[in-house]
Design an enzyme around this catalytic site. Structure first.
Site, PDB file in Angstrom:
ATOM      1  N   SER A  51       9.690   5.802  -0.286  1.00  0.00           N
ATOM      2  CA  SER A  51       8.839   6.215   0.835  1.00  0.00           C
ATOM      3  C   SER A  51       7.476   6.698   0.347  1.00  0.00           C
ATOM      4  O   SER A  51       6.454   6.407   0.963  1.00  0.00           O
ATOM      5  CB  SER A  51       9.528   7.277   1.692  1.00  0.00           C
ATOM      6  OG  SER A  51       9.699   8.485   0.987  1.00  0.00           O
ATOM      7  N   ASN A  52       7.441   7.402  -0.781  1.00  0.00           N
ATOM      8  CA  ASN A  52       6.146   7.816  -1.324  1.00  0.00           C
ATOM      9  C   ASN A  52       5.351   6.621  -1.842  1.00  0.00           C
ATOM     10  O   ASN A  52       4.139   6.542  -1.653  1.00  0.00           O
ATOM     11  CB  ASN A  52       6.329   8.852  -2.434  1.00  0.00           C
ATOM     12  CG  ASN A  52       6.486  10.244  -1.885  1.00  0.00           C
ATOM     13  OD1 ASN A  52       5.671  10.718  -1.108  1.00  0.00           O
ATOM     14  ND2 ASN A  52       7.555  10.908  -2.275  1.00  0.00           N
ATOM     15  N   ASN A  77       2.814  12.431 -11.595  1.00  0.00           N
ATOM     16  CA  ASN A  77       4.150  12.533 -11.019  1.00  0.00           C
ATOM     17  C   ASN A  77       4.139  13.491  -9.830  1.00  0.00           C
ATOM     18  O   ASN A  77       3.314  14.405  -9.769  1.00  0.00           O
ATOM     19  CB  ASN A  77       5.135  13.054 -12.077  1.00  0.00           C
ATOM     20  CG  ASN A  77       6.570  13.070 -11.583  1.00  0.00           C
ATOM     21  OD1 ASN A  77       7.025  12.128 -10.944  1.00  0.00           O
ATOM     22  ND2 ASN A  77       7.281  14.143 -11.886  1.00  0.00           N
ATOM     23  N   HIS A 134       6.813  16.119  -7.879  1.00  0.00           N
ATOM     24  CA  HIS A 134       8.107  16.788  -8.062  1.00  0.00           C
ATOM     25  C   HIS A 134       8.393  17.633  -6.823  1.00  0.00           C
ATOM     26  O   HIS A 134       7.506  18.323  -6.334  1.00  0.00           O
ATOM     27  CB  HIS A 134       8.076  17.666  -9.315  1.00  0.00           C
ATOM     28  CG  HIS A 134       9.393  18.281  -9.626  1.00  0.00           C
ATOM     29  ND1 HIS A 134      10.411  17.575 -10.228  1.00  0.00           N
ATOM     30  CD2 HIS A 134       9.874  19.517  -9.382  1.00  0.00           C
ATOM     31  CE1 HIS A 134      11.464  18.366 -10.357  1.00  0.00           C
ATOM     32  NE2 HIS A 134      11.169  19.552  -9.839  1.00  0.00           N
ATOM     33  N   ASP A 179       8.635  17.528 -16.478  1.00  0.00           N
ATOM     34  CA  ASP A 179       8.028  18.445 -15.504  1.00  0.00           C
ATOM     35  C   ASP A 179       7.220  19.574 -16.126  1.00  0.00           C
ATOM     36  O   ASP A 179       7.102  20.659 -15.546  1.00  0.00           O
ATOM     37  CB  ASP A 179       9.111  19.024 -14.574  1.00  0.00           C
ATOM     38  CG  ASP A 179       9.867  17.933 -13.838  1.00  0.00           C
ATOM     39  OD1 ASP A 179       9.246  16.929 -13.468  1.00  0.00           O
ATOM     40  OD2 ASP A 179      11.083  18.094 -13.636  1.00  0.00           O
TER      41      ASP A 179
END
Length: 190
Positions: free
Chosen positions: A15-16, A104, A106, A147
């Site tokens: 979806s992103n 990225n 998160h 991350d």
């Protein structure tokens, strides 16, 4: 003027990734070079093709070996790599070729709830179990640690009393869709 070329890496529904494709579809400055997935049956594979975007499917072994990813990015003159739900660690060789050019998203307010195994529902369950009052998203550069790259932007939402996994996921998706493409644009277009 040469357009800035993006590669989007995604492993799931995408979806992103689809949101980013739509956002830049008519851009004079940015274009999508290809979408890469490590899962042949991921929903993003057909969805991106339906949007007219080239899709490349690679095995997890090819991701780890890095050579194919490096070749694909070089052959397609990729300027930035966008991770939109890509559930594999990015090889150091690729990070070395794209310092501060791999972005990225998160689904938590890093440094909380980051690291190996912390993705999707795992993050939201931990947020709920720890009775956090706020959650959100972090958009960051990728480095060699899960991350831990430099944070570009964070957006938060309230975790209401009685919040469910599904309702929190929905809030996080709204934040992602509202903010990720714009943050990408503001980060890569000077």
């Amino acid at each position: 003027m040469k357009k800035i070329r993006l590669a989007i890496f995604a492993s799931g529904t995408g979806s992103n990734a689809l949101n980013i494709i739509q956002y830049f579809k008519t851009s004079d400055v940015v274009e999508i070079g290809f979408v890469l997935s490590n899962k042949q049956d991921a929903k993003i594979v057909n969805a991106a093709r339906e949007q007219g975007v080239e899709v490349v499917v690679v095995s997890n072994q090819e991701v780890e070996a890095a050579g194919k990813l490096v070749d694909l990015c070089r052959e397609n003159a990729i300027d930035y790599i966008i991770l939109a739900g890509f559930l594999r660690k990015i090889p150091e060789q690729l990070i070395g070729l794209y310092p501060d050019r791999i972005i990225n998203i998160h689904p938590s307010l890093l440094p909380k709830y980051g690291g190996k195994g912390m993705y999707g529902a795992n993050v939201h369950k931990a947020v709920l179990e720890n009775k956090e009052k706020v959650s959100g998203i972090t958009i960051h550069f990728v480095n060699t640690e899960f991350d831990k790259g430099e944070i570009i932007a964070q957006f938060q939402c309230v975790v209401d009393e009685g919040e469910t996994l599904e309702s929190l996921q929905h809030k996080i998706h709204l934040l992602e869709h509202a903010n990720f493409p714009n943050v990408i644009k503001n980060t890569i277009v000077s």
